[in-house]
Write a protein that holds these residues in place. Structure first.
Motif, PDB file in Angstrom:
ATOM      1  N   LEU A 125      -9.086  32.826  21.568  1.00 44.45           N
ATOM      2  CA  LEU A 125      -9.439  33.482  22.619  1.00 44.45           C
ATOM      3  C   LEU A 125     -10.762  33.744  22.865  1.00 44.45           C
ATOM      4  N   HIS A 126     -11.628  33.923  21.740  1.00 49.99           N
ATOM      5  CA  HIS A 126     -12.943  34.532  21.746  1.00 49.99           C
ATOM      6  C   HIS A 126     -13.745  33.333  21.045  1.00 49.99           C
ATOM      7  N   LEU A 127     -13.456  32.248  20.731  1.00 53.52           N
ATOM      8  CA  LEU A 127     -14.005  31.181  20.080  1.00 53.52           C
ATOM      9  C   LEU A 127     -15.516  30.736  20.613  1.00 53.52           C
ATOM     10  N   SER A 128     -15.702  30.666  21.960  1.00 53.17           N
ATOM     11  CA  SER A 128     -16.843  30.635  22.481  1.00 53.17           C
ATOM     12  C   SER A 128     -18.044  31.555  22.030  1.00 53.17           C
ATOM     13  N   MET A 129     -17.494  32.797  21.711  1.00 57.34           N
ATOM     14  CA  MET A 129     -18.392  33.625  21.102  1.00 57.34           C
ATOM     15  C   MET A 129     -18.949  33.630  19.708  1.00 57.34           C
ATOM     16  N   PHE A 130     -18.074  32.681  18.945  1.00 56.88           N
ATOM     17  CA  PHE A 130     -18.615  32.647  17.599  1.00 56.88           C
ATOM     18  C   PHE A 130     -19.201  31.214  17.412  1.00 56.88           C
ATOM     19  N   ILE A 131     -18.771  30.330  18.163  1.00 55.16           N
ATOM     20  CA  ILE A 131     -19.069  28.776  18.008  1.00 55.16           C
ATOM     21  C   ILE A 131     -19.851  28.595  19.304  1.00 55.16           C
ATOM     22  N   ARG A 132     -21.349  28.192  19.016  1.00 53.78           N
ATOM     23  CA  ARG A 132     -22.103  27.896  20.145  1.00 53.78           C
ATOM     24  C   ARG A 132     -22.761  26.447  19.977  1.00 53.78           C
ATOM     25  N   MET A 137     -19.480  22.955  18.019  1.00 58.57           N
ATOM     26  CA  MET A 137     -17.856  22.708  18.519  1.00 58.57           C
ATOM     27  C   MET A 137     -17.408  21.262  18.178  1.00 58.57           C
ATOM     28  N   GLY A 138     -17.972  20.527  18.058  1.00 58.45           N
ATOM     29  CA  GLY A 138     -17.601  19.016  17.492  1.00 58.45           C
ATOM     30  C   GLY A 138     -17.240  19.163  16.156  1.00 58.45           C
ATOM     31  N   VAL A 139     -17.771  19.905  15.257  1.00 58.01           N
ATOM     32  CA  VAL A 139     -17.468  20.122  13.916  1.00 58.01           C
ATOM     33  C   VAL A 139     -16.031  20.886  14.012  1.00 58.01           C
ATOM     34  N   VAL A 140     -15.964  21.844  14.681  1.00 53.32           N
ATOM     35  CA  VAL A 140     -14.766  22.686  14.691  1.00 53.32           C
ATOM     36  C   VAL A 140     -13.502  21.852  15.208  1.00 53.32           C
ATOM     37  N   SER A 141     -13.831  20.981  16.314  1.00 52.34           N
ATOM     38  CA  SER A 141     -12.778  20.150  16.789  1.00 52.34           C
ATOM     39  C   SER A 141     -12.178  19.152  15.945  1.00 52.34           C
ATOM     40  N   ALA A 142     -13.480  18.460  15.074  1.00 56.95           N
ATOM     41  CA  ALA A 142     -13.046  17.556  13.966  1.00 56.95           C
ATOM     42  C   ALA A 142     -12.094  18.071  12.917  1.00 56.95           C
ATOM     43  N   LEU A 143     -12.481  19.533  12.630  1.00 51.71           N
ATOM     44  CA  LEU A 143     -11.677  20.371  11.476  1.00 51.71           C
ATOM     45  C   LEU A 143     -10.207  20.552  12.215  1.00 51.71           C
ATOM     46  N   GLY A 144     -10.171  20.651  13.593  1.00 52.73           N
ATOM     47  CA  GLY A 144      -8.804  20.808  14.260  1.00 52.73           C
ATOM     48  C   GLY A 144      -7.847  19.524  14.109  1.00 52.73           C
ATOM     49  N   VAL A 145      -8.750  18.435  14.211  1.00 52.01           N
ATOM     50  CA  VAL A 145      -7.940  17.052  14.198  1.00 52.01           C
ATOM     51  C   VAL A 145      -7.327  16.874  12.722  1.00 52.01           C
ATOM     52  N   TYR A 146      -8.218  17.192  11.807  1.00 48.06           N
ATOM     53  CA  TYR A 146      -7.611  17.241  10.220  1.00 48.06           C
ATOM     54  C   TYR A 146      -6.530  17.962  10.338  1.00 48.06           C
ATOM     55  N   GLY A 147      -6.542  19.256  10.905  1.00 48.49           N
ATOM     56  CA  GLY A 147      -5.814  20.285  10.817  1.00 48.49           C
ATOM     57  C   GLY A 147      -4.276  19.792  11.259  1.00 48.49           C
ATOM     58  N   VAL A 148      -4.130  18.939  12.249  1.00 49.73           N
ATOM     59  CA  VAL A 148      -2.901  18.331  12.364  1.00 49.73           C
ATOM     60  C   VAL A 148      -2.192  17.729  11.191  1.00 49.73           C
ATOM     61  N   TYR A 149      -2.763  16.898  10.496  1.00 52.18           N
ATOM     62  CA  TYR A 149      -2.511  16.319   9.297  1.00 52.18           C
ATOM     63  C   TYR A 149      -1.972  17.536   8.200  1.00 52.18           C
ATOM     64  N   THR A 150      -2.831  18.347   7.928  1.00 54.42           N
ATOM     65  CA  THR A 150      -2.751  19.124   6.866  1.00 54.42           C
ATOM     66  C   THR A 150      -1.555  20.408   7.271  1.00 54.42           C
ATOM     67  N   PHE A 151      -1.487  20.430   8.330  1.00 53.57           N
ATOM     68  CA  PHE A 151      -0.252  21.255   9.072  1.00 53.57           C
ATOM     69  C   PHE A 151       1.135  20.696   8.452  1.00 53.57           C
ATOM     70  N   ILE A 152       0.976  19.312   8.693  1.00 55.82           N
ATOM     71  CA  ILE A 152       2.261  18.653   8.467  1.00 55.82           C
ATOM     72  C   ILE A 152       2.521  18.493   6.922  1.00 55.82           C
ATOM     73  N   GLU A 153       1.211  18.068   6.307  1.00 57.59           N
ATOM     74  CA  GLU A 153       1.351  17.805   5.024  1.00 57.59           C
ATOM     75  C   GLU A 153       1.804  19.119   3.881  1.00 57.59           C
ATOM     76  N   ARG A 154       0.825  20.156   4.501  1.00 54.13           N
ATOM     77  CA  ARG A 154       1.141  21.422   3.863  1.00 54.13           C
ATOM     78  C   ARG A 154       2.739  22.056   3.732  1.00 54.13           C
ATOM     79  N   GLY A 155       3.304  21.352   5.094  1.00 52.54           N
ATOM     80  CA  GLY A 155       4.802  21.842   5.385  1.00 52.54           C
ATOM     81  C   GLY A 155       4.731  23.230   5.949  1.00 52.54           C
ATOM     82  N   LEU A 156       3.610  23.843   6.706  1.00 50.41           N
ATOM     83  CA  LEU A 156       3.749  24.953   7.244  1.00 50.41           C
ATOM     84  C   LEU A 156       4.807  25.420   8.133  1.00 50.41           C
TER      85      LEU A 156
END
Length: 209
Positions: A125-132, A137-156
């Motif tokens: 909700l406040h990401l634009s305040m912390f990431i400028r 933002m590209g780094v955070v987005s790339a992490l987010g893409v990896y997050g799809v894999y690890t969300f499934i892999e870690r079985g959350l």
């Protein structure tokens, strides 16, 4: 608070090397959990105007989304502290609670994983305040893409639906990868939330133009 969340998601495992299975490993987890709870109480006190305004004014889609996320965080925090007290072997052992342990374990596991998601959405909700900047933002987005894999892999998703009855942390590749995986999961939901908020803001801007 985010750092504490990441550490606590590992249960007692982050303290295993230092304390083994001694009394201190569980004690440290309880102490950090209480610190996080106190920080949330302070956060709510500082933002008490939001609480007072819950029943005031009209609700549109933007406000509904924010309210659901914030209330989700609060509900998870309450479930975590109540279940944590029931399960406590150190800080609250003097209460001598002898029943409800089975329910508390399930509630603690369920609430902790939903808390991770809600707090990630809250950050979104406040990401634009912390990431400028586009690079950040590209780094955070790339992490987010990896997050799809690890969300499934870690079985959350299994913990979030109680399909996994016991919490198990895979630290085969070390603490660093575990932390990176959970940061990626947080980035995933934070970025998704930011995109949702941008879409809603664009919709209402066009609608009211």
């Amino acid at each position: 608070m985010t750092v504490l969340t990441l550490v606590l998601m590992g249960g007692n495992n982050f303290f295993y090397d230092a304390f083994g299975e001694s009394l201190e490993s569980g004690l440290v987890h309880e102490i950090l959990g209480m610190i996080l709870f106190v920080l949330w109480v302070v956060h709510l006190v500082l933002n008490r105007a939001w609480i007072k305004g819950l029943l005031k004014g009209k609700y549109n889609a933007l406000r509904i989304v924010r309210t659901v996320i914030n209330c989700g965080v609060i509900l998870c925090v309450l479930l975590l502290i109540v279940s944590g007290i029931i399960l406590s072997n150190h800080l609250f052992a003097w209460l001598e609670i002898e029943s409800g342990a089975s329910f508390a374990r399930a509630a603690h596991m369920l609430a902790s994983h939903w808390y991770l998601i809600f707090i990630s959405l809250h950050i979104g909700l406040h990401l634009s305040m912390f990431i400028r900047g586009k690079v950040a933002m590209g780094v955070v987005s790339a992490l987010g893409v990896y997050g799809v894999y690890t969300f499934i892999e870690r079985g959350l998703w299994k913990y979030m639906t109680l399909q996994q009855p016991f919490f198990s942390v895979d630290l085969e590749h070390g603490y660093l990868l575990f932390t990176l995986d959970y940061i990626a999961i947080m980035a995933l939901f934070a970025v998704v939330m930011q995109l949702v908020m941008q879409a809603l803001n664009r919709y209402f801007y066009i609608k009211n133009a």
